[in-house]
Every structure is written in C-alpha cells, then in structure tokens.
Design a protein around this motif. Structure first.
Motif, PDB file in Angstrom:
ATOM      1  N   ARG A  13     -10.835  -7.436  -1.885  1.00 50.91           N
ATOM      2  CA  ARG A  13     -10.730  -6.531  -3.037  1.00 50.91           C
ATOM      3  C   ARG A  13     -11.010  -7.238  -4.361  1.00 50.91           C
ATOM      4  O   ARG A  13     -10.990  -6.589  -5.418  1.00 50.91           O
ATOM      5  CB  ARG A  13      -9.324  -5.916  -3.085  1.00 50.91           C
ATOM      6  N   THR A  83     -15.977  -4.913  -6.749  1.00 50.34           N
ATOM      7  CA  THR A  83     -14.647  -4.851  -6.159  1.00 50.34           C
ATOM      8  C   THR A  83     -13.695  -4.135  -7.107  1.00 50.34           C
ATOM      9  O   THR A  83     -13.920  -4.120  -8.322  1.00 50.34           O
ATOM     10  CB  THR A  83     -14.120  -6.259  -5.870  1.00 50.34           C
ATOM     11  N   GLY A 108      -2.599  -3.375  -5.540  1.00 48.62           N
ATOM     12  CA  GLY A 108      -2.801  -2.371  -4.516  1.00 48.62           C
ATOM     13  C   GLY A 108      -1.589  -1.481  -4.303  1.00 48.62           C
ATOM     14  O   GLY A 108      -1.721  -0.292  -4.007  1.00 48.62           O
TER      15      GLY A 108
END
Length: 297
Positions: A13, A83, A108
């Motif tokens: 990510r 990303t 996240g």
C-alpha cells in the motif's frame, strides 16, 4: 547491494517519495534502504544526481523537475505514486524495517487519519529527536488510543494518505522549505482530517553534511513561519508572529525581511481557517509544532 537485488516490499500500500537537490552521496547511501517502491524527484541538481541514481538504483523511478521546486517537489512524486499511502523520506533518512507496515496499518484501520508521524532516531548514536518528546506531550484531546493527536509533523518521518494530501494541494511554492509542514497540517485539519503521532516505529535520520549553517537555517525557518501566518492566520496573529520573529535576533530579523518578498503571493493565496483549527493552534501555542519540526528537520 540492494540495487543488485529485488527490492524488499514491506507493504504493497506504500510508496516512498524523496525530493532532493545536490546530495548525490547521501542518496546513494540511503535509497537502497527503503523497503517500498521509491520515487525520487530531483530538484534541479547540478552534481549528476539523476544519472548516478539510475546507475546505482535502477529500480528507483527518477523524475527530473529541472528546477528547484523545494518541498513542492514532493507533490510531483505523490501525483506519480499509485498507492493509497505515501511515506516521505529525505535524502539523509530512511524507515526502519517494520515501520512502513506499522504506519500503513494505522492508516488502513483509521480512515479519518491523514498523517502518521513516527519516531526519529538521529545519527549513528541513535539519539531520540526531541521533537518526538514534544509530540508525546501534545495537549490535543485524545481518546486513549496508542496514536496521539497532533497538529504538526516532520516530513522525513511521516506517512500520508495520498488522496488527502492531494485534496489540500500538497506543499506550496510560497513557504517552500523548511517549515513546509505547518500550512499543510492546518489545511488537513481544516478539511476535517486527523494527524497523529505513533510511538514505536522508527525513521533513522543521519543529517547530511551538505546542510545550511545554523544562522541560515534559522533565517529560513523564520521566513516560513511569517509566510505561513500570512497564508492562514487572522491578521492580528500573523502580525504577532512578525513581531515575535523580528525581536528574536539577527537571523530571525533577516528571515522576516526575506519573507517580505513573497508576502504578496501569500496574501493572494490567503484564506481563513475554521475556529476549531484556530483553537487547536492556540492550544499548542506553547511551541508551534511546525516551528519545532523546522528546527529539527
């Protein structure tokens, strides 16, 4: 050598963005340590940096800006990244193994968070940067979570949510560098986004030998503080900054004079911050986070 092996990708990510100018030796020593895809934005180096990096680190995406964009060079890298999260590093810093993943996990799990600042250890002796202790004492209300709400960060040790960064325009070409984090922090907070300090994960910072002398650095820090105030603070508070810096010694007086050149541009881009953000700025006024960052970065 890292450049001769597949780069370790710690978290899919994350992209690391580095902006640099005329620090070829520092970059060649640090770029291989990043455990993520790397975008290097070269701000018009005259020391052969782009070609040297391409030879030593062919996996690094080198973007030649062609001129000195200062902190706004990072905007080019963030725009190029694909990303959701972008970690910034300077040419003399790198994220310790595990740190990128830890910061990405927080982003996240908490969609309201735009910026995660981690710990910074300085030099071969791994001295804890005093900025980390100041963040740990942040007076902003907290909910008991491990991450601490803050209103400032050190760009070389921060991970940002890409869409949030771009939505507020990234770093600007008025403040430039150093002290570029302050206006961005305020604008993110004004957009309802959160900034946090996450103790534990580490960025290593080995200050380059190619740095401004203390007088010049303080002068540049002052210029940034004055212009940030003109960009966003109520005029009374912006004028208060001007007077505070003017009374604080020769380097800071020179910085105030430097700021006058760009004051018209700051006024053209000026807009007001909401009262909630101004209240948080007042709460942290015992030592503005961005001023501390600028002196440490």
């Amino acid at each position: 050598m890292q450049s001769e092996q597949a780069r370790v990708i710690e978290d899919a990510r994350v992209t690391v963005v580095v902006a640099s100018r005329d620090r070829r030796a520092d970059l060649l020593a640090t770029l291989g340590r990043h455990r993520a895809p790397v975008i290097l934005v070269d701000n018009g180096s005259s020391d052969g940096t782009p070609d040297a990096v391409r030879r030593a680190h062919p996996d690094v995406d080198v973007v030649e800006a062609g001129r000195n964009l200062a902190a706004a060079g990072r905007n080019v890298g963030v725009q190029r990244a694909r990303t959701p999260f972008v970690a910034f590093a300077d040419d003399d810093s790198w994220w310790e193994p595990g740190a990128l993943h830890a910061a990405a996990e927080l982003l996240g799990a908490h969609p309201e968070v735009a910026v995660v600042q981690v710990d910074v250890l300085v030099g071969e002796e791994n001295r804890r940067d005093p900025f980390c202790d100041e963040l740990a004492r942040s007076p902003l209300p907290r909910d008991g979570a491990a991450a601490i709400p803050v209103l400032g960060f050190m760009a070389c040790a921060a991970m940002l949510r890409r869409e949030d960064f771009l939505s507020v325009g990234g770093f600007d070409d008025v403040v430039r560098f150093p002290g570029e984090e302050e206006r961005l922090s305020w604008d993110l907070a004004a957009a309802g986004r959160s900034l946090v300090y996450l103790p534990g994960p580490v960025v290593h910072h080995h200050p380059s030998q190619r740095r401004h002398d203390p007088f010049s650095r303080q002068r540049r820090v002052t210029r940034s503080r004055v212009l940030s105030g003109a960009l966003r603070l109520p005029w009374r508070d912006a004028a208060g900054r001007f007077g505070e810096e003017w009374r604080a010694g020769a380097a800071r007086r020179r910085g105030v004079l430097d700021a006058l050149t760009d004051l018209p541009a700051a006024v053209r881009e000026r807009r007001s911050l909401p009262g909630t953000v101004l209240a948080d700025i007042a709460l942290t006024a015992g030592g503005p986070p961005s001023a501390r960052v600028s002196r440490a970065g």
